[in-house]
Write a protein that holds these residues in place. Structure first.
Motif, PDB file in Angstrom:
ATOM      1  N   LEU A  63       0.833  -1.206   0.000  1.00 30.82           N
ATOM      2  CA  LEU A  63       0.000   0.000   0.000  1.00 30.82           C
ATOM      3  C   LEU A  63       0.870   1.258   0.000  1.00 30.82           C
ATOM      4  O   LEU A  63       0.520   2.264  -0.636  1.00 30.82           O
ATOM      5  N   TRP A  64       2.009   1.198   0.677  1.00 33.16           N
ATOM      6  CA  TRP A  64       2.906   2.350   0.707  1.00 33.16           C
ATOM      7  C   TRP A  64       3.511   2.615  -0.669  1.00 33.16           C
ATOM      8  O   TRP A  64       3.591   3.760  -1.104  1.00 33.16           O
ATOM      9  N   VAL A  65       3.923   1.564  -1.378  1.00 32.47           N
ATOM     10  CA  VAL A  65       4.472   1.738  -2.729  1.00 32.47           C
ATOM     11  C   VAL A  65       3.411   2.317  -3.652  1.00 32.47           C
ATOM     12  O   VAL A  65       3.680   3.229  -4.442  1.00 32.47           O
ATOM     13  N   LEU A  66       2.199   1.801  -3.569  1.00 35.64           N
ATOM     14  CA  LEU A  66       1.109   2.341  -4.387  1.00 35.64           C
ATOM     15  C   LEU A  66       0.853   3.807  -4.053  1.00 35.64           C
ATOM     16  O   LEU A  66       0.628   4.635  -4.951  1.00 35.64           O
ATOM     17  N   PHE A  67       0.891   4.137  -2.770  1.00 34.10           N
ATOM     18  CA  PHE A  67       0.625   5.517  -2.350  1.00 34.10           C
ATOM     19  C   PHE A  67       1.704   6.465  -2.880  1.00 34.10           C
ATOM     20  O   PHE A  67       1.384   7.547  -3.390  1.00 34.10           O
ATOM     21  N   THR A  68       2.960   6.084  -2.750  1.00 38.25           N
ATOM     22  CA  THR A  68       4.040   6.973  -3.218  1.00 38.25           C
ATOM     23  C   THR A  68       3.990   7.152  -4.727  1.00 38.25           C
ATOM     24  O   THR A  68       4.241   8.259  -5.235  1.00 38.25           O
ATOM     25  N   ASN A  69       3.666   6.087  -5.456  1.00 38.13           N
ATOM     26  CA  ASN A  69       3.536   6.219  -6.916  1.00 38.13           C
ATOM     27  C   ASN A  69       2.380   7.150  -7.280  1.00 38.13           C
ATOM     28  O   ASN A  69       2.500   7.987  -8.187  1.00 38.13           O
ATOM     29  N   ALA A  70       1.260   6.979  -6.585  1.00 41.82           N
ATOM     30  CA  ALA A  70       0.110   7.847  -6.832  1.00 41.82           C
ATOM     31  C   ALA A  70       0.435   9.288  -6.462  1.00 41.82           C
ATOM     32  O   ALA A  70       0.019  10.234  -7.148  1.00 41.82           O
ATOM     33  N   LEU A  71       1.180   9.468  -5.377  1.00 36.89           N
ATOM     34  CA  LEU A  71       1.573  10.810  -4.955  1.00 36.89           C
ATOM     35  C   LEU A  71       2.447  11.485  -6.005  1.00 36.89           C
ATOM     36  O   LEU A  71       2.234  12.659  -6.356  1.00 36.89           O
ATOM     37  N   ASN A  72       3.417  10.750  -6.540  1.00 32.57           N
ATOM     38  CA  ASN A  72       4.286  11.318  -7.575  1.00 32.57           C
ATOM     39  C   ASN A  72       3.519  11.640  -8.845  1.00 32.57           C
ATOM     40  O   ASN A  72       3.749  12.674  -9.478  1.00 32.57           O
ATOM     41  N   LEU A  73       2.605  10.747  -9.214  1.00 30.13           N
ATOM     42  CA  LEU A  73       1.794  10.988 -10.404  1.00 30.13           C
ATOM     43  C   LEU A  73       0.918  12.218 -10.214  1.00 30.13           C
ATOM     44  O   LEU A  73       0.813  13.076 -11.119  1.00 30.13           O
ATOM     45  N   GLY A  74       0.273  12.327  -9.060  1.00 28.96           N
ATOM     46  CA  GLY A  74      -0.570  13.487  -8.791  1.00 28.96           C
ATOM     47  C   GLY A  74       0.220  14.772  -8.726  1.00 28.96           C
ATOM     48  O   GLY A  74      -0.230  15.819  -9.210  1.00 28.96           O
ATOM     49  N   LEU A  75       1.420  14.720  -8.126  1.00 31.33           N
ATOM     50  CA  LEU A  75       2.266  15.904  -8.044  1.00 31.33           C
ATOM     51  C   LEU A  75       2.653  16.413  -9.421  1.00 31.33           C
ATOM     52  O   LEU A  75       2.541  17.612  -9.720  1.00 31.33           O
ATOM     53  N   MET A  76       3.097  15.495 -10.288  1.00 31.71           N
ATOM     54  CA  MET A  76       3.496  15.908 -11.627  1.00 31.71           C
ATOM     55  C   MET A  76       2.293  16.395 -12.421  1.00 31.71           C
ATOM     56  O   MET A  76       2.382  17.381 -13.173  1.00 31.71           O
ATOM     57  N   GLY A  77       1.154  15.719 -12.260  1.00 29.98           N
ATOM     58  CA  GLY A  77      -0.044  16.164 -12.961  1.00 29.98           C
ATOM     59  C   GLY A  77      -0.484  17.539 -12.494  1.00 29.98           C
ATOM     60  O   GLY A  77      -0.831  18.405 -13.316  1.00 29.98           O
ATOM     61  N   GLY A  78      -0.455  17.752 -11.174  1.00 31.55           N
ATOM     62  CA  GLY A  78      -0.825  19.065 -10.660  1.00 31.55           C
ATOM     63  C   GLY A  78       0.109  20.155 -11.139  1.00 31.55           C
ATOM     64  O   GLY A  78      -0.332  21.273 -11.461  1.00 31.55           O
TER      65      GLY A  78
END
Length: 340
Positions: free
Chosen positions: A201-216
């Motif tokens: 869950l932590w790996v999924l969260f960090t990947n989602a966080l990076n994706l959202g950060l770059m998208g934002g």
């Protein structure tokens, strides 16, 4: 072959059973075992030798069963077990490489494993994308949050150049190999981390966080078309493979917590782990396709809509392949597992 049983121990201690000195038992049959070992290691056998191999294998298996049930002497049991396994392989024949087996794996085994885990990877997909969207919206609507993470110059450099040039800074074939290796590592992390649940869950969260950060970042600077245009060709398939790997791993962890009424905890975990490994093996090929898309299609001079269409078609093809072939394999009652 050499046996090292304890001296003076006797086989068969039950009422009515003959007490046979273990040393005598070994001395009586050791010549047969030695002959069986010799025949088992030969690459070619005559018809007479093949018949002799089968007879000696059956006798050795009987000897092993008798020793296990009447007196489980560790040294002799280990010796006979190794001999019987070697002889069995010689009798039945080894399973060499077969393109037919590879084909069946991709037409039945792999899609069936992924299909049976469909609700798990649907869950990892929805949860991850929800986090990515929430993070992206947050950074889009709160530029001060972005400013706290990077300077304006750094942000502008990423938006204007680095986001796009990342896909073309290296030779396509080298970039594909690097991406494949990285994505396979991420997939392995999520799968292995699923055993303990929280690491995956932590790996999924960090990947989602990076994706959202770059998208934002890109969207807040008016580059939404560039962001989605560069992510979609490879990202649809790549992210789906990561979500599937995480789902297969999480099934193992969940089997330990809730094995269900039909299997023991150990059996449930073992089955989830073995079938999960088969699924991850198939994902290696999926990651390879995604890496080729990222290296050859994403940075290509094709119009954005064409590149996105290619990515969408490949992704939809994968989803259709898993659902159609997986459902067909399940309907045919295909058994998918690896040997214990």
């Amino acid at each position: 072959m050499r046996a090292t049983p304890a001296v003076g121990v006797r086989v068969g201690s039950g009422p009515g059973e003959g007490h046979v000195d273990l040393d005598a038992f070994v001395a009586e049959h050791q010549a047969e075992w030695r002959r069986l070992e010799q025949l088992s290691r030969r690459r070619r056998l005559s018809a007479r030798e093949a018949d002799e191999l089968v007879v000696l294998y059956q006798r050795a298996a009987t000897h092993l069963s008798a020793v296990r049930s009447r007196l489980p002497d560790p040294a002799l049991v280990a010796q006979l077990s190794r001999l019987v396994l070697t002889a069995r392989a010689a009798v039945t024949g080894g399973q060499g490489f077969s393109w037919r087996a590879v084909g069946r794996f991709f037409t039945h085994g792999f899609p069936l494993v992924v299909y049976r885990a469909r609700w798990w990877w649907a869950g990892t997909t929805i949860a991850s994308l929800a986090v990515a969207v929430a993070v992206g919206v947050w950074f889009t609507e709160n530029p001060d949050a972005l400013a706290a993470l990077m300077s304006n110059d750094q942000a502008q450099r990423i938006v204007d150049k680095e986001f796009v040039s990342y896909y073309s800074d290296y030779a396509a074939q080298n970039f594909a190999a690097e991406v494949w290796t990285n994505n396979a590592w991420v997939g392995a992390q999520t799968f292995a981390g699923g055993v303990l649940i929280l690491p995956a869950l932590w790996v999924l969260f960090t990947n989602a966080l990076n994706l959202g950060l770059m998208g934002g970042l890109m969207i807040s600077h008016g580059k939404a078309d560039v962001f989605f245009g560069m992510i979609a060709p490879h990202g649809l398939l790549e992210l789906s493979a990561v979500f599937v790997a995480a789902a297969l791993g999480l099934r193992i962890g969940w089997a330990a917590l809730a094995p269900g009424p039909q299997l023991s905890r150990g059996a449930a975990v073992g089955y989830a782990a073995r079938t999960g490994l088969l699924g991850v093996l198939g994902l290696v090929a999926v990651f390879a396709v995604a890496a080729c898309l990222e290296a050859f299609v994403t940075p290509s001079p094709l119009p954005m809509i064409v590149k996105d269409a290619i990515g969408a078609v490949v992704w939809l093809g994968f989803i259709a392949y898993v659902l159609i072939r997986g459902r067909a394999a399940e309907a045919a009652a295909v058994q998918v597992d690896v040997e214990h």
